[in-house]
Write an enzyme that holds these catalytic residues in place. Sequence first.
Site, short mmCIF file in Angstrom:
data_model
loop_
_atom_site.label_atom_id
_atom_site.label_comp_id
_atom_site.label_asym_id
_atom_site.label_seq_id
_atom_site.Cartn_x
_atom_site.Cartn_y
_atom_site.Cartn_z
N LYS A 209 0.87 -1.18 0.00
CA LYS A 209 0.00 0.00 0.00
C LYS A 209 0.90 1.23 0.00
O LYS A 209 1.63 1.48 0.96
CB LYS A 209 -0.91 0.01 1.22
CG LYS A 209 -1.87 1.20 1.24
CD LYS A 209 -2.79 1.15 2.45
CE LYS A 209 -3.75 2.32 2.46
NZ LYS A 209 -4.65 2.28 3.64
N ARG A 219 -11.06 9.31 1.19
CA ARG A 219 -11.07 9.94 2.52
C ARG A 219 -12.31 10.81 2.71
O ARG A 219 -12.81 10.95 3.82
CB ARG A 219 -9.77 10.70 2.73
CG ARG A 219 -8.59 9.73 2.85
CD ARG A 219 -7.23 10.41 2.84
NE ARG A 219 -6.18 9.39 2.93
CZ ARG A 219 -4.89 9.66 2.82
NH1 ARG A 219 -4.48 10.89 2.60
NH2 ARG A 219 -3.99 8.68 2.93
N LYS A 231 1.26 10.09 5.68
CA LYS A 231 1.30 8.71 6.15
C LYS A 231 2.55 7.98 5.67
O LYS A 231 2.58 6.75 5.60
CB LYS A 231 0.03 7.96 5.71
CG LYS A 231 -1.25 8.56 6.29
CD LYS A 231 -2.46 7.67 6.04
CE LYS A 231 -3.69 8.23 6.73
NZ LYS A 231 -4.87 7.32 6.63
N GLU A 247 7.70 -6.75 1.45
CA GLU A 247 6.51 -6.71 2.31
C GLU A 247 5.56 -7.85 1.98
O GLU A 247 5.00 -8.49 2.88
CB GLU A 247 5.79 -5.36 2.12
CG GLU A 247 6.51 -4.17 2.71
CD GLU A 247 6.24 -3.99 4.20
OE1 GLU A 247 5.61 -4.87 4.82
OE2 GLU A 247 6.67 -2.96 4.75
N LYS A 262 -1.84 -1.63 -3.92
CA LYS A 262 -2.74 -0.48 -3.91
C LYS A 262 -1.90 0.79 -3.99
O LYS A 262 -0.96 0.93 -3.21
CB LYS A 262 -3.58 -0.48 -2.64
CG LYS A 262 -4.57 0.66 -2.52
CD LYS A 262 -5.32 0.58 -1.19
CE LYS A 262 -6.31 1.74 -1.08
NZ LYS A 262 -7.02 1.72 0.22
N SER A 288 -9.92 5.12 -5.45
CA SER A 288 -10.91 6.17 -5.69
C SER A 288 -10.43 7.21 -6.70
O SER A 288 -11.20 7.67 -7.54
CB SER A 288 -11.27 6.84 -4.37
OG SER A 288 -10.12 7.40 -3.75
N TYR A 327 -14.55 0.25 -7.74
CA TYR A 327 -15.85 0.92 -7.60
C TYR A 327 -16.66 0.78 -8.88
O TYR A 327 -17.86 1.07 -8.88
CB TYR A 327 -15.63 2.40 -7.29
CG TYR A 327 -14.82 2.61 -6.03
CD1 TYR A 327 -15.41 2.53 -4.77
CD2 TYR A 327 -13.45 2.85 -6.10
CE1 TYR A 327 -14.66 2.69 -3.61
CE2 TYR A 327 -12.70 3.01 -4.94
CZ TYR A 327 -13.30 2.93 -3.71
OH TYR A 327 -12.55 3.07 -2.57
#
Length: 337
Positions: A209, A219, A231, A247, A262, A288, A327
């Site tokens: 991610k 968000r 972040k 990872e 992602k 998104s 989506y």
Amino acid sequence: MNRFQVFPDLPIGNNHIRPRRLRVNENIRSLVQENKLQKTDLILPLFISEKGTKRFDIQSLPGVYRIPYDEIINEIDEIKKLGIQAIMLFPVVDISRKDLHGTEAFNPEGLIQNCIRKIKETFPDMIVFVDVALDPYTTHGHDGIINENGYVLNDETVEVLCKQSLSYAACGVDFVCPSDMMDGRIAAIRSTLDKEGYTGTGILAYSAKYASAFYGPFREAISSGARGLDKKTYQLNPANSREAVREAVLDIHEGADMVMVKPGLPYLDIVTKIKSQSEVPVVIYQVSGEYAMLKCAAQNNLIDERAAVLESLLSMKRAGADLIVTYYAKWICENIL
């Protein structure tokens, strides 16, 4: 070796190698198509709001809504009729339920916990994935517990994520999906679930991610305070690829049943790299911002939406993705598949 070296004695322009023979018409093209998109490849994200709320149009995500808890069964019924077999749930939690430590995340009577039970009671065969992170539940919007300097604490966060995952497992969820990017959380969650007898509950790890610019509309969708938050101390550097593979391999060794990359389109190379190292299915998330860009371009007649959406999702399959969180899932089933 180029195509003319296969038959070196044949003069250029007078050879028998004609790749276009496999493109002559639609039937032949379909016959030899290397990758196909199917309804069973799709996972539909759903934003669920509290009891008593109304359906809310998310302006930055045209065609996507916050679905009230009271309407979730009607929504799932519609989804199933379209042939979608899997959903991923995200909560839209009232500000009064948020705190510094995200304690609402493991409330046995919380929004998502009740939603899982309700869905599984009515549609037991619907595959339910649920996001595991604290950002929908914290007043600060970070994915974990922070110290006085705003730094996200790893081990303290993992303890809460284990409680959150366990609470979802108790409600019958199929897959918990840790999206927080804390170190060691997959092993800790797997151990917690197994000790409590939930050996059949799967884990889809958000393994790669990235600290991406493409998350803005999400968000807004969950009413997170995270818009504009940095972040980068826990999400991956967009410049790195080996780190992402590392990872994913770590998460598989810790017990992940699936791993995720992602965002989607900007990270197809990461999907391919992880796929070559992965013993488990690889999932990609068309996030998104990607959806919003396609929608905006289509609404302004800049692209053919049907062709562009299909092309973008096929590129994810071609890169090696086994499943796609998008989506567009309902729209695809209505307009393409």
